[in-house]
Design a protein around this motif. Structure first.
Motif, PDB file in Angstrom:
ATOM      1  N   GLY A   1       0.820  -1.210   0.000  1.00  0.00           N
ATOM      2  CA  GLY A   1       0.000   0.000   0.000  1.00  0.00           C
ATOM      3  C   GLY A   1       0.848   1.251   0.000  1.00  0.00           C
ATOM      4  N   SER A   2       0.189   2.390   0.035  1.00  0.00           N
ATOM      5  CA  SER A   2       0.893   3.677   0.060  1.00  0.00           C
ATOM      6  C   SER A   2       1.759   3.761   1.299  1.00  0.00           C
ATOM      7  N   PRO A   3       2.897   4.453   1.187  1.00  0.00           N
ATOM      8  CA  PRO A   3       3.770   4.581   2.361  1.00  0.00           C
ATOM      9  C   PRO A   3       3.053   5.308   3.485  1.00  0.00           C
ATOM     10  N   PRO A   4       3.178   4.849   4.715  1.00  0.00           N
ATOM     11  CA  PRO A   4       2.497   5.499   5.848  1.00  0.00           C
ATOM     12  C   PRO A   4       3.064   6.892   6.108  1.00  0.00           C
ATOM     13  N   ARG A   5       2.202   7.816   6.407  1.00  0.00           N
ATOM     14  CA  ARG A   5       2.599   9.167   6.785  1.00  0.00           C
ATOM     15  C   ARG A   5       2.039   9.449   8.172  1.00  0.00           C
TER      16      ARG A   5
END
Length: 273
Positions: A172-176
Motif C-alpha cells: 500500500g501507500s507509504p504510511p505518513r
C-alpha cells in the motif's frame, strides 16, 4: 461567481455618517462565516425597526467594506456597546439571512479597550488575520469560500500497523504521520472532504499548494500556509486578495484597523474617529 453584485441598498440601524458607491460585503462576498454558512448572496436591505438610541461622543467608526474593496457606509460607535444584527439592531442588515437578530456586540471597556463579543453561536464572528495565528483544536478558519475546521490528530491515530495475511504483508501507500486535519464544513452542518496535514508547511491555494481548491474564485493562487514546528500549528495569510479569517471565541480585543466578518458583512474598525 463574481466579486461584484447588484448595488446594495443602505442598511439602517445605527445611522450612517457617510456613503460610498459600490457593493457591500467586502472582497470576500460571501459565506456567512461560521459553522454552516458557505453561500454567497446579494445586497442587504434597510432595517425596518428603530435601533437603540446611542449616547455620548463617538469613540470609533465601523466602516462597511464594499465588495470592490472600497469604503462603504460608516457607522459611528458610541456608548458602552452596540449590537450588530438584523432588524432592530444598532447596526442592522435586514436581508442578511446569515445574521441573527442580535449577532454580535462591539463593546468599549472602562479602560478604553474595544472588544467584539459573538452573541450568535451558529455562524459567529470572524476576524481577519494580520499576523500568524496559533491554531487550536476545534478552531474554524475562512479562506476564500472555504469554511474549514482544524483538529489535532491524536498521536495514537498516526500509528500504522501493517496488515499481514498468511505471512504476506499488504502492499500500500507509504504510511505518513499527520499531526492535524482540516474538515470542509458544508451548509447542512456536516463535513465533506477531510484533508490530513503532514510535514512542516501546507499551502492552501487556488492554483498552487498542497491543498488546492481550483473552483474557488475567491481564493488566491497561494492563499495561506499552515505550519507545524512539532508542538504548535499556525496559519499565515500569504498576501491573498481576500484575506484569511479565524472564528473568534468569546470577547476578543480589537485594535484600530481590524476587520471583522459577520454574515455577509465585512467591517473595518477605526478607533478614535
Amino acid at each position: 461567481m463574481t466579486l461584484a453584485s447588484d448595488g446594495a441598498r443602505a442598511p439602517s440601524g445605527q445611522q450612517a455618517v457617510g456613503q460610498a458607491g459600490g457593493h457591500s460585503g467586502g472582497l470576500v462576498p460571501g459565506p456567512a462565516p461560521g459553522a454552516v454558512a458557505v453561500h454567497f448572496h446579494g445586497p442587504n436591505a434597510a432595517a425596518s425597526a428603530a435601533p437603540r438610541p446611542q449616547t455620548g461622543p463617538a469613540w470609533g467608526t465601523a466602516v462597511l467594506v464594499n465588495r470592490d474593496g472600497s469604503d462603504g457606509q460608516r457607522y459611528p460607535l458610541s456608548g458602552e456597546y452596540l449590537v450588530i444584527g438584523r432588524a432592530g439592531a444598532d447596526i442592522a442588515f435586514d436581508e442578511d439571512r446569515f445574521l441573527a437578530r442580535q449577532h454580535a456586540r462591539i463593546e468599549r471597556g472602562a479602560d478604553g479597550s474595544i472588544k467584539v463579543l459573538p452573541i450568535d453561536n451558529l455562524n459567529g464572528v470572524f476576524r481577519k488575520t494580520d499576523a500568524p495565528v496559533d491554531l487550536v483544536d476545534g478552531m474554524t478558519i475562512l479562506v476564500g469560500r472555504e469554511v474549514l475546521r482544524y483538529e489535532r490528530v491524536d498521536p495514537e491515530e498516526t500509528k500504522v500497523h501493517p496488515l499481514t495475511r498468511h505471512g504476506v504483508s499488504l502492499f500500500g501507500s507509504p504510511p505518513r504521520e499527520p499531526w492535524g486535519r482540516l474538515f470542509q464544513i458544508v451548509p447542512s452542518g456536516g463535513y465533506r472532504d477531510v484533508r490530513h496535514l503532514a510535514g512542516e508547511e501546507i499551502v492552501l491555494g487556488r492554483e498552487e499548494g498542497d491543498i488546492v481548491f481550483r473552483d474557488d474564485a475567491f481564493m488566491s493562487r497561494r492563499h495561506a500556509a499552515v505550519t507545524w514546528n512539532g508542538t504548535r500549528a499556525q496559519i499565515t495569510d500569504l498576501g491573498s486578495s481576500n484575506g484569511t479569517f479565524v472564528r473568534v471565541e468569546g470577547a476578543t480585543p480589537l485594535k484600530h484597523g481590524d476587520h471583522v466578518r459577520m454574515g455577509d458583512q465585512l467591517l473595518r474598525i477605526e478607533l478614535g474617529r
